[in-house]
Design a protein around this motif. Structure first.
Motif, short mmCIF file in Angstrom:
data_model
loop_
_atom_site.label_atom_id
_atom_site.label_comp_id
_atom_site.label_asym_id
_atom_site.label_seq_id
_atom_site.Cartn_x
_atom_site.Cartn_y
_atom_site.Cartn_z
N HIS A 126 46.58 30.66 38.11
CA HIS A 126 47.38 30.56 37.05
C HIS A 126 48.53 31.69 36.90
CE1 HIS A 126 48.38 31.60 32.45
NE2 HIS A 126 49.08 30.60 32.89
N CYS A 147 38.32 33.99 34.79
CA CYS A 147 39.57 34.91 34.75
C CYS A 147 39.60 35.51 33.36
CB CYS A 147 40.91 34.23 35.11
SG CYS A 147 42.22 35.06 35.29
N HIS A 150 43.69 35.01 30.89
CA HIS A 150 43.70 34.04 29.96
C HIS A 150 42.69 32.92 30.02
CE1 HIS A 150 47.63 35.37 31.92
NE2 HIS A 150 47.85 35.59 30.39
S1 FES Z 1 46.12 34.62 35.19
FE1 FES Z 1 44.03 33.64 35.23
S2 FES Z 1 44.23 32.60 33.46
FE2 FES Z 1 46.07 33.36 33.63
#
Ligand code: FES
Length: 192
Positions: A126, A147, A150
């Protein structure tokens, strides 16, 4: 007549001298630029393949190494981790690894050369945060790679779940084994 000969030989000496000086001058002028353009030893070192001993990684745990300035996760999966890979495939965005996120030899269900060892870049697809690895369910929490930035989730092969912000599976870097326990990250050729 003699004066003319002297003049001619002097002129030819002058031409040779000027030409030699020009060559030396040009070399001196150009060398710093060539040096500037050539990659430094440090830069070459940063891109160099990394050797990892996987024998010390226990089942259900992970080793992190740095390659090209990014973390690479080496995870030793348990049998149940491997078995879980086919359970939730209908919840994944790209269960068959159709996007170009891995070398061909990792385009399989486990996304690896050896089923028990996953080699994957620890960079969320992401916005580049570092996913956490959770091998066991504690208090009903998600297992796999998560992660925290987000909330994107990935299974034990680094395949991304649907309905999360990360668009693609985690990247699998080029790698190969030089024997049962020694892994090279960053090269899959015999001569690197
Ligand atoms: S950077 Fe991993 S969910 Fe946004």
């Amino acid at each position: 007549m003699i004066d003319k000969k002297v003049n001619l030989s002097r002129r030819s000496w002058l031409i040779r001298t000027i030409s030699a000086l020009s060559t030396v001058g040009m070399t001196a002028w150009i060398t710093p630029f060539v040096k500037f353009l050539a990659p430094s030893a440090k830069a070459r070192g940063l891109g160099a393949p990394v050797e990892v001993d996987v024998s010390t990684i226990e089942e259900g745990s992970m080793k992190v190494v740095e390659w090209r300035g990014i973390p690479v996760y080496i995870i030793r999966r348990s049998r149940s981790d491997i078995a879980s890979l086919q359970k939730y495939e209908d919840e994944l965005k790209d269960p068959n690894s159709n996007t170009d996120q891995q070398p061909d030899y990792a385009r399989n269900r486990t996304r690896s050369i050896k089923p028990e060892i996953l080699v994957v870049e620890g960079v969320c697809t992401h916005l580049g945060c570092t996913p956490k690895y959770r091998s066991e369910k504690v208090d009903g929490l998600f297992t796999g790679l998560f992660c925290p930035c987000h909330g994107s989730t990935f299974d034990f092969a680094g395949r991304v779940y649907s309905n999360v912000p990360a668009p693609t599976n985690l990247r699998v870097p080029r790698h190969r084994y030089i024997d049962d326990d020694k892994l090279i990250i960053g090269s899959d050729r015999l001569v690197s």
